[in-house]
Motif scaffolding. Structure first.
Motif, PDB file in Angstrom:
ATOM      1  N   ARG A 167       9.364  -2.499   4.461  1.00 37.80           N
ATOM      2  CA  ARG A 167       8.623  -2.781   3.141  1.00 37.80           C
ATOM      3  C   ARG A 167       7.349  -2.035   3.046  1.00 37.80           C
ATOM      4  NH1 ARG A 167       8.868  -6.581  -0.782  1.00 37.80           N
ATOM      5  NH2 ARG A 167       6.965  -7.407  -1.513  1.00 37.80           N
ATOM      6  N   GLY A 168       7.121  -1.639   1.946  1.00 37.14           N
ATOM      7  CA  GLY A 168       5.867  -0.888   1.762  1.00 37.14           C
ATOM      8  C   GLY A 168       5.935   0.605   1.939  1.00 37.14           C
ATOM      9  N   ARG A 169       7.069   1.067   2.529  1.00 38.42           N
ATOM     10  CA  ARG A 169       7.305   2.609   2.459  1.00 38.42           C
ATOM     11  C   ARG A 169       8.394   2.837   1.988  1.00 38.42           C
ATOM     12  NH1 ARG A 169       8.282   3.682   8.518  1.00 38.42           N
ATOM     13  NH2 ARG A 169      10.179   2.943   8.046  1.00 38.42           N
ATOM     14  N   GLY A 170       8.266   3.512   0.551  1.00 30.21           N
ATOM     15  CA  GLY A 170       9.506   3.783  -0.336  1.00 30.21           C
ATOM     16  C   GLY A 170       8.885   4.852  -1.341  1.00 30.21           C
ATOM     17  N   TRP A 171       9.502   4.682  -2.598  1.00 28.70           N
ATOM     18  CA  TRP A 171       9.298   5.576  -3.597  1.00 28.70           C
ATOM     19  C   TRP A 171       7.670   5.368  -4.097  1.00 28.70           C
ATOM     20  CZ3 TRP A 171      10.983   9.555  -5.491  1.00 28.70           C
ATOM     21  CH2 TRP A 171      10.748  10.213  -6.904  1.00 28.70           C
ATOM     22  N   HIS A 172       7.151   4.235  -4.114  1.00 26.53           N
ATOM     23  CA  HIS A 172       5.763   4.154  -4.674  1.00 26.53           C
ATOM     24  C   HIS A 172       4.738   4.681  -3.681  1.00 26.53           C
ATOM     25  CE1 HIS A 172       6.651   2.308  -8.531  1.00 26.53           C
ATOM     26  NE2 HIS A 172       7.581   1.538  -7.923  1.00 26.53           N
ATOM     27  N   SER A 173       5.081   4.720  -2.407  1.00 28.83           N
ATOM     28  CA  SER A 173       4.235   4.964  -1.342  1.00 28.83           C
ATOM     29  C   SER A 173       4.048   6.424  -1.486  1.00 28.83           C
ATOM     30  CB  SER A 173       4.553   4.594   0.017  1.00 28.83           C
ATOM     31  OG  SER A 173       5.755   5.170   0.475  1.00 28.83           O
ATOM     32  N   LEU A 174       5.225   7.284  -1.777  1.00 27.66           N
ATOM     33  CA  LEU A 174       5.186   8.726  -1.947  1.00 27.66           C
ATOM     34  C   LEU A 174       4.409   9.120  -3.194  1.00 27.66           C
ATOM     35  CD1 LEU A 174       6.507  11.292  -0.997  1.00 27.66           C
ATOM     36  CD2 LEU A 174       8.180  11.002  -2.751  1.00 27.66           C
ATOM     37  N   ARG A 175       4.573   8.481  -4.246  1.00 26.77           N
ATOM     38  CA  ARG A 175       4.026   8.453  -5.635  1.00 26.77           C
ATOM     39  C   ARG A 175       2.382   8.081  -5.204  1.00 26.77           C
ATOM     40  NH1 ARG A 175       5.850   9.380 -10.395  1.00 26.77           N
ATOM     41  NH2 ARG A 175       4.752   7.784 -11.555  1.00 26.77           N
ATOM     42  N   ARG A 176       1.943   7.358  -4.390  1.00 33.27           N
ATOM     43  CA  ARG A 176       0.594   7.089  -4.082  1.00 33.27           C
ATOM     44  C   ARG A 176       0.038   8.567  -3.452  1.00 33.27           C
ATOM     45  NH1 ARG A 176       2.381   2.235  -2.694  1.00 33.27           N
ATOM     46  NH2 ARG A 176       1.969   0.422  -4.291  1.00 33.27           N
ATOM     47  N   LYS A 177       0.805   8.851  -2.386  1.00 33.13           N
ATOM     48  CA  LYS A 177       0.268   9.959  -1.683  1.00 33.13           C
ATOM     49  C   LYS A 177       0.290  11.186  -2.578  1.00 33.13           C
ATOM     50  CE  LYS A 177       0.951  12.607   2.399  1.00 33.13           C
ATOM     51  NZ  LYS A 177      -0.518  12.999   2.321  1.00 33.13           N
ATOM     52  N   PHE A 178       1.105  11.473  -3.485  1.00 33.88           N
ATOM     53  CA  PHE A 178       1.083  12.326  -4.265  1.00 33.88           C
ATOM     54  C   PHE A 178       0.007  12.490  -4.962  1.00 33.88           C
ATOM     55  CE2 PHE A 178       2.142  14.096  -8.622  1.00 33.88           C
ATOM     56  CZ  PHE A 178       2.454  15.391  -8.401  1.00 33.88           C
ATOM     57  N   ALA A 179      -0.531  11.098  -5.822  1.00 32.33           N
ATOM     58  CA  ALA A 179      -1.597  10.945  -6.605  1.00 32.33           C
ATOM     59  C   ALA A 179      -2.901  11.155  -5.797  1.00 32.33           C
ATOM     60  CB  ALA A 179      -1.663   9.725  -7.378  1.00 32.33           C
ATOM     61  N   SER A 180      -2.989  10.628  -4.773  1.00 31.07           N
ATOM     62  CA  SER A 180      -4.227  10.734  -3.896  1.00 31.07           C
ATOM     63  C   SER A 180      -4.332  12.144  -3.581  1.00 31.07           C
ATOM     64  CB  SER A 180      -4.050   9.810  -2.736  1.00 31.07           C
ATOM     65  OG  SER A 180      -4.131   8.395  -3.085  1.00 31.07           O
ATOM     66  N   ASP A 181      -3.344  12.939  -3.155  1.00 34.04           N
ATOM     67  CA  ASP A 181      -3.532  14.265  -2.734  1.00 34.04           C
ATOM     68  C   ASP A 181      -3.859  15.257  -3.586  1.00 34.04           C
ATOM     69  OD1 ASP A 181      -2.714  13.313   0.019  1.00 34.04           O
ATOM     70  OD2 ASP A 181      -0.672  14.410  -0.092  1.00 34.04           O
TER      71      ASP A 181
END
Length: 88
Positions: free
Chosen positions: A29-43
Motif C-alpha cells: 500500500r502506498g507504492r503505486g501509480w501515485h508514488s510514481l507521479r509524486r517522484k516525477f513531480a518532485s524530481d
C-alpha cells in the motif's frame, strides 16, 4: 496499440502490475501509480509549474503543489545554504 494516443487506465494498471511482478517485491500500500507521479513531480520541481503540469497531465497547478511535490532534505538544505545572509 496507437503510439500517438493516450494510454488508458486499464492498460496502465496491467503494465504496472506486470512490472511489480517482474521487479520481485510484494505489492505494498502506498507504492503505486501515485508514488510514481509524486517522484516525477518532485524530481522536476525546478521546472516552471506550467511546464510540469503539461508534462504530467495535471490540469490544476494547485493539485501538484498540494498533493504531489515533496521536497527532500537535500533540496531544503540547498535552499537554506543558497539564501543570502542579511546583514544587521
Amino acid at each position: 496499440m496507437n503510439p500517438s494516443a493516450c494510454l488508458g487506465f486499464p492498460q496502465a494498471r496491467l503494465w504496472w502490475q506486470r512490472a511489480e511482478q517482474l521487479a520481485g517485491p510484494a505489492p505494498e500500500r502506498g507504492r503505486g501509480w501515485h508514488s510514481l507521479r509524486r517522484k516525477f513531480a518532485s524530481d522536476l520541481m525546478d521546472l516552471p509549474l506550467k511546464v510540469l503540469c503539461e508534462l504530467g497531465g495535471w490540469q490544476a497547478a494547485k493539485t501538484v503543489l498540494r498533493c504531489y511535490q515533496q521536497p527532500d532534505e537535500a533540496q531544503l538544505r540547498q535552499a537554506i545554504l543558497s539564501r543570502r545572509r542579511q546583514r544587521g
